[in-house]
Scaffold this motif. Structure first.
Motif, PDB file in Angstrom:
ATOM      1  N   ASN A   4     105.924  39.337  49.361  1.00 19.76           N
ATOM      2  CA  ASN A   4     107.107  39.817  49.594  1.00 19.76           C
ATOM      3  C   ASN A   4     107.501  40.018  50.862  1.00 19.76           C
ATOM      4  O   ASN A   4     106.677  40.366  51.936  1.00 19.76           O
ATOM      5  N   GLY A   5     108.633  39.498  51.323  1.00 19.56           N
ATOM      6  CA  GLY A   5     108.985  39.752  52.631  1.00 19.56           C
ATOM      7  C   GLY A   5     108.469  38.483  53.563  1.00 19.56           C
ATOM      8  O   GLY A   5     108.783  38.549  54.712  1.00 19.56           O
ATOM      9  N   GLY A  61     109.710  35.541  53.957  1.00 21.99           N
ATOM     10  CA  GLY A  61     110.790  34.909  54.343  1.00 21.99           C
ATOM     11  C   GLY A  61     110.995  33.749  53.501  1.00 21.99           C
ATOM     12  O   GLY A  61     111.910  32.856  53.804  1.00 21.99           O
ATOM     13  N   LYS A  62     110.668  33.490  52.072  1.00 22.06           N
ATOM     14  CA  LYS A  62     110.898  32.635  51.097  1.00 22.06           C
ATOM     15  C   LYS A  62     112.365  32.405  50.973  1.00 22.06           C
ATOM     16  O   LYS A  62     113.056  31.260  51.065  1.00 22.06           O
ATOM     17  N   SER A  63     113.052  33.736  50.636  1.00 19.33           N
ATOM     18  CA  SER A  63     114.422  33.656  50.229  1.00 19.33           C
ATOM     19  C   SER A  63     115.369  33.132  51.513  1.00 19.33           C
ATOM     20  O   SER A  63     116.246  32.565  51.249  1.00 19.33           O
ATOM     21  N   SER A  64     114.841  33.756  52.663  1.00 15.98           N
ATOM     22  CA  SER A  64     115.648  33.572  53.748  1.00 15.98           C
ATOM     23  C   SER A  64     115.637  31.933  53.928  1.00 15.98           C
ATOM     24  O   SER A  64     117.048  31.498  54.112  1.00 15.98           O
ATOM     25  N   GLU A  79     118.091  34.388  43.948  1.00 12.79           N
ATOM     26  CA  GLU A  79     116.971  35.382  43.599  1.00 12.79           C
ATOM     27  C   GLU A  79     118.064  36.363  42.844  1.00 12.79           C
ATOM     28  O   GLU A  79     118.949  36.703  43.057  1.00 12.79           O
ATOM     29  N   GLN A  88     106.522  33.977  42.845  1.00 10.02           N
ATOM     30  CA  GLN A  88     105.349  34.953  43.052  1.00 10.02           C
ATOM     31  C   GLN A  88     104.457  34.650  41.994  1.00 10.02           C
ATOM     32  O   GLN A  88     103.278  34.910  42.267  1.00 10.02           O
TER      33      GLN A  88
HETATM   34  N1  LIG Z   1     120.476  40.328  55.360  1.00 10.55           N
HETATM   35  C1  LIG Z   1     119.142  40.700  55.889  1.00 10.55           C
HETATM   36  N2  LIG Z   1     119.452  41.472  56.921  1.00 10.55           N
HETATM   37  C2  LIG Z   1     118.265  42.023  57.533  1.00 10.55           C
HETATM   38  N3  LIG Z   1     116.875  41.612  57.400  1.00 10.55           N
HETATM   39  C3  LIG Z   1     116.996  40.839  56.209  1.00 10.55           C
HETATM   40  C4  LIG Z   1     118.140  40.426  55.530  1.00 10.55           C
HETATM   41  N4  LIG Z   1     117.423  39.506  54.666  1.00 10.55           N
HETATM   42  C5  LIG Z   1     116.226  39.632  54.742  1.00 10.55           C
HETATM   43  N5  LIG Z   1     115.713  40.494  55.627  1.00 10.55           N
HETATM   44  C6  LIG Z   1     114.302  40.548  56.018  1.00 10.55           C
HETATM   45  O1  LIG Z   1     113.998  39.491  56.357  1.00 10.55           O
HETATM   46  C7  LIG Z   1     112.268  39.459  56.005  1.00 10.55           C
HETATM   47  C8  LIG Z   1     112.060  38.168  54.841  1.00 10.55           C
HETATM   48  O2  LIG Z   1     112.959  38.611  53.641  1.00 10.55           O
HETATM   49  P1  LIG Z   1     113.127  37.398  52.543  1.00 10.55           P
HETATM   50  O3  LIG Z   1     114.135  37.966  51.554  1.00 10.55           O
HETATM   51  O4  LIG Z   1     113.287  36.159  53.042  1.00 10.55           O
HETATM   52  O5  LIG Z   1     111.737  37.619  51.834  1.00 10.55           O
HETATM   53  P2  LIG Z   1     111.047  36.893  50.505  1.00 10.55           P
HETATM   54  O6  LIG Z   1     109.691  36.097  50.976  1.00 10.55           O
HETATM   55  O7  LIG Z   1     112.113  36.160  49.734  1.00 10.55           O
HETATM   56  O8  LIG Z   1     110.520  38.225  49.749  1.00 10.55           O
HETATM   57  P3  LIG Z   1     110.402  38.486  48.341  1.00 10.55           P
HETATM   58  O9  LIG Z   1     109.406  37.691  47.774  1.00 10.55           O
HETATM   59  O10 LIG Z   1     110.379  40.156  48.161  1.00 10.55           O
HETATM   60  O11 LIG Z   1     111.956  38.022  47.494  1.00 10.55           O
HETATM   61  C9  LIG Z   1     112.263  40.904  55.211  1.00 10.55           C
HETATM   62  O12 LIG Z   1     111.408  41.581  56.243  1.00 10.55           O
HETATM   63  C10 LIG Z   1     113.632  41.298  55.024  1.00 10.55           C
HETATM   64  O13 LIG Z   1     113.518  42.766  55.044  1.00 10.55           O
END
Ligand SMILES: Nc1ncnc2c1ncn2[C@@H]1O[C@H](COP(=O)(O)OP(=O)(O)OP(=O)(O)O)[C@@H](O)[C@H]1O
Ligand SMILES: [Mg+2]
Lengths: 235, 297
Positions: free
Chosen positions: A36-37, A39-42, A84, A193
């Motif tokens: 989690n977190g 950075g995958k979704s980003s 997501e 995941q």
């Molecule tokens: N719009 C936003 N504003 C501020 N911080 C963000 C934003 N979107 C994501 N983040 C931060 O960027 C980091 C990566 O987030 P991301 O959603 O890419 O993670 P992830 O790998 O997809 O996690 P998960 O498996 O929980 O979905 C996290 O620390 C999150 O809090």
């Protein structure tokens, strides 16, 4: 097909993605796993233009630079994403959701064929085509989100945790369907995941940790790596 | 009060109500997509009447051409306001865009005062709209029944557009979720722009009919219909198009009936709308047809 280089994403002070580079070749299924977190979704959102990456990042698709393109243009190039949490349009019907998936297409005949194709893959959607999407079960919404993405006839299909919140049997079903869709010539980039399923399906995979790629390899290589076993497969 | 008088007032109420409905749709569509009240909508109404006035005075247009001229100009103006005053604030907190709307409203009002002057001007009164017509033994002016006919056609058109076309689907999708709408390949800037254009066109028609009804125009003429139609939209359930239509008709009919049955309260005519607003908000905060969850994901 897709080449990402030095991708950096910042949200205010948070450096969410730290200079990652990776590729997806035509015809492949590529998986990206990470906690989690990580950075995958980003990463996926940057590829579709929903978040703007830092200067110096480069996203190239079929030879075209998409780094600063608008989402609606990127989608027209043949990239689509199942976001997501599904994000179906709750007060539109199943059929309307699917039509929106083909919003920018100008070939009514092709759209009709693809609609039939989606209904063939997901007979449940066909039964419920006039039902409001918000009243579908979680699993059905996932099917709809996937069907809607297919309606754009994508070259590259990106999926952000398609198995999230689904019962194991449905997860299996969805992965079988993904296999079928891939056989029809759709390249895929998959975030999961559920590392076990993802690595089984994928030709190639990346492991993302706090914004950096710490490991990559073929699906099998990753599945037997000690590090992945420990952190993501719970062995 | 006899039955004939009742029918006459009912016709009048329906007529006023349909006019409110046209204007209220602009508020509700903009709210549906951007979640803010476009307080400059009243000024759009006012400008539409001045465009007719100048179309006739300066360009010697026949009245019908002046109407079309005004509708087109007003639509473009609505579109322009969105581009200049709202689009740059789209990612800011809702309150900024709301304040911007209030700013635009004051700016247009005061600019109009400087340019057009404060003295009321006479709106054109083509005889086709002022004729007396009798249905049985009910006597009304022709504008009273032309208004709901035109409004009805336009309301049908808008409802059809929103519910049955791909563009309408894109509008509904954009109203729910910007990012996912973009992922469908929807150019949400275009959809938002279209929403303003359409809302302004309807407001222009409403404004012109307002002018035909009350043929005296001045720079503050848009304020009261603007506020009342905002109330109509809220009473019906803001964000909901049938709600705006319902709210408009309710307000129009009740207002006319109040004056007709309780002539002593005529002076409170405008205050009545606000009383209705407060009552509805106390009983049903989301409005009559409002969605339960109005939050955007
Ligand atoms: N719009 C936003 N504003 C501020 N911080 C963000 C934003 N979107 C994501 N983040 C931060 O960027 C980091 C990566 O987030 P991301 O959603 O890419 O993670 P992830 O790998 O997809 O996690 P998960 O498996 O929980 O979905 C996290 O620390 C999150 O809090
Ligand atoms: Mg995520």
């Amino acid at each position: 097909m897709l080449k990402v280089k030095d991708l950096n994403i910042r949200y205010g002070g948070i450096h969410a993605v730290r200079g990652i580079s990776f590729e997806v070749s035509e015809g492949e299924i590529v998986a990206m796993i990470g906690a989690n977190g990580a950075g995958k979704s980003s990463t996926l959102r940057a590829i579709c233009g929903l978040v703007k990456p830092e200067k110096g990042s480069s996203i190239n698709f079929l030879g075209k630079d998409l780094t600063s393109a608008e989402t609606n243009q990127i989608v027209r190039q043949g990239i689509t994403m199942v976001p997501e949490g599904r994000r179906v349009f709750p007060d539109l019907t199943v059929r309307e959701n699917l039509i929106l998936g083909s919003y920018f297409r100008k070939d009514p005949q092709g759209i009709k064929e693809d609609m039939d194709w989606v209904y063939e893959i997901f007979p449940r959607l066909k039964e419920r085509r006039e039902q409001l999407a918000g009243t579908l079960s979680g699993g059905e919404q996932q099917m709809l989100a996937l069907g809607r993405a297919l309606m754009s006839r994508p070259k590259l299909l990106m999926m952000d945790e398609p198995s999230l919140g689904l019962a194991p049997i449905l997860v299996k079903e969805i992965f079988e369907i993904l296999k079928d869709i891939h056989k029809q010539g759709v390249t895929m980039l998959l975030i999961e995941q559920n590392a076990r399923m993802a690595l089984q399906l994928a030709h190639y995979g990346y492991v993302l940790e706090t914004g950096s790629i710490i490991l990559e390899g073929t699906g099998e290589e990753l599945a037997i790596s000690e590090m992945v076993k420990k952190a993501y497969l719970g062995e | 009060m006899n039955f004939q008088l009742f029918l006459q007032n009912l016709a009048n109420g329906i007529s006023l109500g349909s006019l409110y409905a046209l204007i209220a749709i602009g508020y509700t569509m903009v709210y549906g997509i951007l979640r803010f009240i476009n307080f400059a909508h009243g000024e759009i109404i006012m400008l539409a009447t001045y465009f007719v006035y100048f179309g006739i005075l300066i360009f010697s247009m026949p009245w019908w051409l002046a109407f079309i001229f005004s509708i087109i100009l007003t639509s473009l103006l609505g579109m322009g306001i969105e581009k200049v005053a709202y689009k740059p604030l789209r990612d800011s907190p809702r309150i900024s865009i709301l304040i911007s709307a209030i700013g635009v409203s004051f700016l247009i009002q005061n600019l109009s005062l400087v340019i057009f002057g404060g003295r009321p001007k006479a709106f054109c009164q083509p005889s086709i709209f002022t004729k007396m017509v009798t249905f049985g033994n009910v006597k009304i002016t022709s504008i009273t029944f032309i208004t709901p006919i035109i409004a009805g056609i336009l309301l049908y058109f808008v409802t059809y557009l929103v519910n049955n076309t791909k563009t309408g689907m894109a509008m509904r999708a954009t109203a729910k979720d910007f990012d996912t709408a973009k992922l469908m390949g929807i150019d949400i800037d275009k959809i938002i722009s279209l929403t303003f254009t359409l809302g302004s066109a309807l407001a222009a028609v409403g404004g012109i009919m307002w002018g035909l009804r009350y043929p005296q125009i001045h720079p503050f003429i848009g304020t009261m219909p603007g506020l009342k139609c905002f109330i109509a939209a809220v009473v019906g359930g803001i964000g909901n198009i049938p709600g705006a239509v319902l709210g408009g008709f309710m307000l129009g009919i009740m207002e006319i009936m109040l004056v007709a049955f309780l002539p002593g309260l005529t002076g409170y005519r405008d205050a009545f709308a606000f009383v209705l607003l407060i009552i509805i908000l106390l009983v049903r905060p989301t409005g009559i047809l409002g969605e339960k969850i109005a939050e955007k994901v």
